[in-house]
Design a protein around this motif. Structure first.
Motif, PDB file in Angstrom:
ATOM      1  N   PRO A 158       0.827  -1.206   0.000  1.00  0.00           N
ATOM      2  CA  PRO A 158       0.000   0.000   0.000  1.00  0.00           C
ATOM      3  C   PRO A 158       0.863   1.259   0.000  1.00  0.00           C
ATOM      4  CG  PRO A 158      -0.818  -1.580   1.591  1.00  0.00           C
ATOM      5  CD  PRO A 158       0.507  -2.107   1.106  1.00  0.00           C
ATOM      6  N   GLY A 159       0.394   2.277  -0.719  1.00  0.00           N
ATOM      7  CA  GLY A 159       1.116   3.540  -0.761  1.00  0.00           C
ATOM      8  C   GLY A 159       2.190   3.613  -1.820  1.00  0.00           C
ATOM      9  N   ARG A 160       2.391   2.551  -2.591  1.00  0.00           N
ATOM     10  CA  ARG A 160       3.412   2.540  -3.636  1.00  0.00           C
ATOM     11  C   ARG A 160       2.795   2.838  -5.001  1.00  0.00           C
ATOM     12  NH1 ARG A 160       8.788   2.013  -1.685  1.00  0.00           N
ATOM     13  NH2 ARG A 160       8.522   1.301   0.450  1.00  0.00           N
ATOM     14  N   VAL A 161       3.581   3.442  -5.869  1.00  0.00           N
ATOM     15  CA  VAL A 161       3.096   3.808  -7.199  1.00  0.00           C
ATOM     16  C   VAL A 161       2.968   2.557  -8.064  1.00  0.00           C
ATOM     17  CG1 VAL A 161       3.616   5.090  -9.310  1.00  0.00           C
ATOM     18  CG2 VAL A 161       4.092   6.118  -7.068  1.00  0.00           C
ATOM     19  N   LEU A 162       1.785   2.369  -8.646  1.00  0.00           N
ATOM     20  CA  LEU A 162       1.525   1.247  -9.547  1.00  0.00           C
ATOM     21  C   LEU A 162       1.828   1.610 -10.994  1.00  0.00           C
ATOM     22  CD1 LEU A 162      -1.918   0.061  -8.146  1.00  0.00           C
ATOM     23  CD2 LEU A 162       0.246  -1.163  -7.965  1.00  0.00           C
ATOM     24  N   SER A 163       1.472   2.836 -11.391  1.00  0.00           N
ATOM     25  CA  SER A 163       1.669   3.230 -12.780  1.00  0.00           C
ATOM     26  C   SER A 163       1.613   4.747 -12.907  1.00  0.00           C
ATOM     27  CB  SER A 163       0.590   2.606 -13.670  1.00  0.00           C
ATOM     28  OG  SER A 163      -0.682   3.132 -13.353  1.00  0.00           O
ATOM     29  N   THR A 164       2.030   5.197 -14.091  1.00  0.00           N
ATOM     30  CA  THR A 164       1.928   6.612 -14.416  1.00  0.00           C
ATOM     31  C   THR A 164       1.186   6.753 -15.740  1.00  0.00           C
ATOM     32  OG1 THR A 164       4.038   6.587 -15.602  1.00  0.00           O
ATOM     33  CG2 THR A 164       4.103   7.206 -13.277  1.00  0.00           C
ATOM     34  N   ARG A 165       0.623   7.951 -15.938  1.00  0.00           N
ATOM     35  CA  ARG A 165       0.016   8.258 -17.227  1.00  0.00           C
ATOM     36  C   ARG A 165       0.503   9.628 -17.633  1.00  0.00           C
ATOM     37  NH1 ARG A 165      -4.942   8.115 -15.916  1.00  0.00           N
ATOM     38  NH2 ARG A 165      -5.294  10.350 -15.950  1.00  0.00           N
ATOM     39  N   PRO A 166       1.280   9.763 -18.698  1.00  0.00           N
ATOM     40  CA  PRO A 166       1.715   8.736 -19.647  1.00  0.00           C
ATOM     41  C   PRO A 166       2.620   7.696 -18.988  1.00  0.00           C
ATOM     42  CG  PRO A 166       2.146  10.964 -20.472  1.00  0.00           C
ATOM     43  CD  PRO A 166       1.761  11.102 -19.056  1.00  0.00           C
ATOM     44  N   ARG A 167       2.755   6.543 -19.658  1.00  0.00           N
ATOM     45  CA  ARG A 167       3.563   5.446 -19.124  1.00  0.00           C
ATOM     46  C   ARG A 167       5.048   5.787 -19.109  1.00  0.00           C
ATOM     47  NH1 ARG A 167       1.387  -0.509 -20.565  1.00  0.00           N
ATOM     48  NH2 ARG A 167      -0.730  -0.200 -19.847  1.00  0.00           N
ATOM     49  N   ALA A 168       5.790   5.031 -18.304  1.00  0.00           N
ATOM     50  CA  ALA A 168       7.241   5.206 -18.237  1.00  0.00           C
ATOM     51  C   ALA A 168       7.841   5.059 -19.628  1.00  0.00           C
ATOM     52  CB  ALA A 168       7.843   4.168 -17.292  1.00  0.00           C
ATOM     53  N   GLY A 169       8.765   5.966 -19.954  1.00  0.00           N
ATOM     54  CA  GLY A 169       9.417   5.935 -21.256  1.00  0.00           C
ATOM     55  C   GLY A 169       8.777   6.830 -22.294  1.00  0.00           C
ATOM     56  N   ALA A 170       7.542   7.262 -22.058  1.00  0.00           N
ATOM     57  CA  ALA A 170       6.860   8.121 -23.026  1.00  0.00           C
ATOM     58  C   ALA A 170       7.542   9.484 -23.095  1.00  0.00           C
ATOM     59  CB  ALA A 170       5.395   8.280 -22.642  1.00  0.00           C
ATOM     60  N   GLU A 171       7.587  10.047 -24.291  1.00  0.00           N
ATOM     61  CA  GLU A 171       8.185  11.366 -24.477  1.00  0.00           C
ATOM     62  C   GLU A 171       7.110  12.438 -24.321  1.00  0.00           C
ATOM     63  OE1 GLU A 171      10.319  14.135 -27.862  1.00  0.00           O
ATOM     64  OE2 GLU A 171       9.807  12.055 -28.338  1.00  0.00           O
ATOM     65  N   ILE A 172       7.383  13.415 -23.450  1.00  0.00           N
ATOM     66  CA  ILE A 172       6.433  14.518 -23.247  1.00  0.00           C
ATOM     67  C   ILE A 172       7.204  15.824 -23.103  1.00  0.00           C
ATOM     68  CG2 ILE A 172       4.614  13.094 -22.237  1.00  0.00           C
ATOM     69  CD1 ILE A 172       5.451  13.987 -19.489  1.00  0.00           C
ATOM     70  N   ALA A 173       6.501  16.926 -23.215  1.00  0.00           N
ATOM     71  CA  ALA A 173       7.131  18.243 -23.135  1.00  0.00           C
ATOM     72  C   ALA A 173       7.544  18.562 -21.697  1.00  0.00           C
ATOM     73  CB  ALA A 173       6.159  19.300 -23.647  1.00  0.00           C
ATOM     74  N   PRO A 174       8.632  19.312 -21.523  1.00  0.00           N
ATOM     75  CA  PRO A 174       9.047  19.720 -20.175  1.00  0.00           C
ATOM     76  C   PRO A 174       7.900  20.431 -19.448  1.00  0.00           C
ATOM     77  CG  PRO A 174      10.748  20.255 -21.766  1.00  0.00           C
ATOM     78  CD  PRO A 174       9.558  19.795 -22.557  1.00  0.00           C
ATOM     79  N   GLY A 175       7.756  20.137 -18.153  1.00  0.00           N
ATOM     80  CA  GLY A 175       6.715  20.755 -17.333  1.00  0.00           C
ATOM     81  C   GLY A 175       5.363  20.098 -17.441  1.00  0.00           C
ATOM     82  N   SER A 176       5.236  19.067 -18.294  1.00  0.00           N
ATOM     83  CA  SER A 176       3.946  18.393 -18.470  1.00  0.00           C
ATOM     84  C   SER A 176       3.550  17.644 -17.200  1.00  0.00           C
ATOM     85  CB  SER A 176       4.011  17.398 -19.624  1.00  0.00           C
ATOM     86  OG  SER A 176       4.237  18.064 -20.844  1.00  0.00           O
ATOM     87  N   PRO A 177       2.235  17.565 -16.918  1.00  0.00           N
ATOM     88  CA  PRO A 177       1.780  16.831 -15.741  1.00  0.00           C
ATOM     89  C   PRO A 177       1.796  15.320 -15.973  1.00  0.00           C
ATOM     90  CG  PRO A 177      -0.089  17.718 -16.912  1.00  0.00           C
ATOM     91  CD  PRO A 177       1.134  18.223 -17.624  1.00  0.00           C
ATOM     92  N   VAL A 178       2.088  14.572 -14.932  1.00  0.00           N
ATOM     93  CA  VAL A 178       2.087  13.108 -14.974  1.00  0.00           C
ATOM     94  C   VAL A 178       1.133  12.624 -13.881  1.00  0.00           C
ATOM     95  CG1 VAL A 178       3.470  11.015 -14.670  1.00  0.00           C
ATOM     96  CG2 VAL A 178       4.468  13.024 -15.802  1.00  0.00           C
TER      97      VAL A 178
END
Length: 198
Positions: A158-178
């Motif tokens: 419990p309390g650990r990160v399961l995933s992110t959106r966008p997923r790990a490795g995805a290219e996004i612009a600096p300052g973008s929210p995850v």
């Protein structure tokens, strides 16, 4: 990276509807378990070109052996068992660590496959605490969204990160929210009595 391969033989008397439901439910595993990557499944071609009288197969990748163990006991995997009981005669699985992978086809120049990018890549923060994940994202020039999505802990702490959106490795612009998905409290033994059967 671990590659997980499963070969499945269906029962002779299994109804086509039950088989289709089983396949649909199994193919939901990568939707429900963010650690699963490169999920591919399909039926055997006819006539068969190789040995092995299997009807259907799947393959997927997991980051490491610990993730493979979590996959086996993850709710996404366990929930498929009731759908398998009436249709699966037998299955075999094989897991191996990927030491070599050809990423370009024969005759394809590497520069057509590998391209330079100017954006930032989302770091893999799975397994970290929420506060650690936020610090890592900030360190690379990204920002975690204020609100997190919480799901049952299952095999994760419990309390650990399961995933992110966008997923790990995805290219996004600096300052973008995850967006972060974090494990909530542990759930007890699964109750399969509530699973709808066809």
């Amino acid at each position: 990276m671990i590659r997980h391969v499963v070969f499945c033989k269906f029962k002779a008397g299994a109804s086509p509807d039950a088989v289709a439901e089983f396949i649909r439910e199994v193919d939901r595993v990568p939707e429900l378990n963010p650690e699963v990557r490169n999920w591919v499944s399909g039926r055997s071609i006819e006539p068969r070109c190789h040995s092995g009288a299997y009807d259907w197969a799947l393959t997927c990748d997991l980051p490491d052996w610990e993730a493979m163990d979590r996959y086996m006991w993850h709710e996404a995997h366990i929930r498929t068992m009731p759908f398998a009981q009436d249709v699966v005669e037998y299955l075999e699985s094989f897991d191996f660590e990927i030491h070599f992978e050809a990423t370009a086809g024969v005759g394809v120049a590497p520069e057509t496959v590998i391209t330079a990018t100017a954006g930032l890549h989302v770091p893999d923060v799975r397994g970290r605490t929420e506060s650690d994940a936020r610090a890592v994202l900030e360190a690379v020039g990204l920002e975690a969204e204020p609100e997190v999505r919480k799901v049952s802990g299952a095999a994760w702490a419990p309390g650990r990160v399961l995933s992110t959106r966008p997923r790990a490795g995805a290219e996004i612009a600096p300052g973008s929210p995850v967006a972060l998905t974090v494990a909530g409290e542990w759930w007890s033994q699964p109750d399969f009595s509530a699973v709808r059967r066809g």
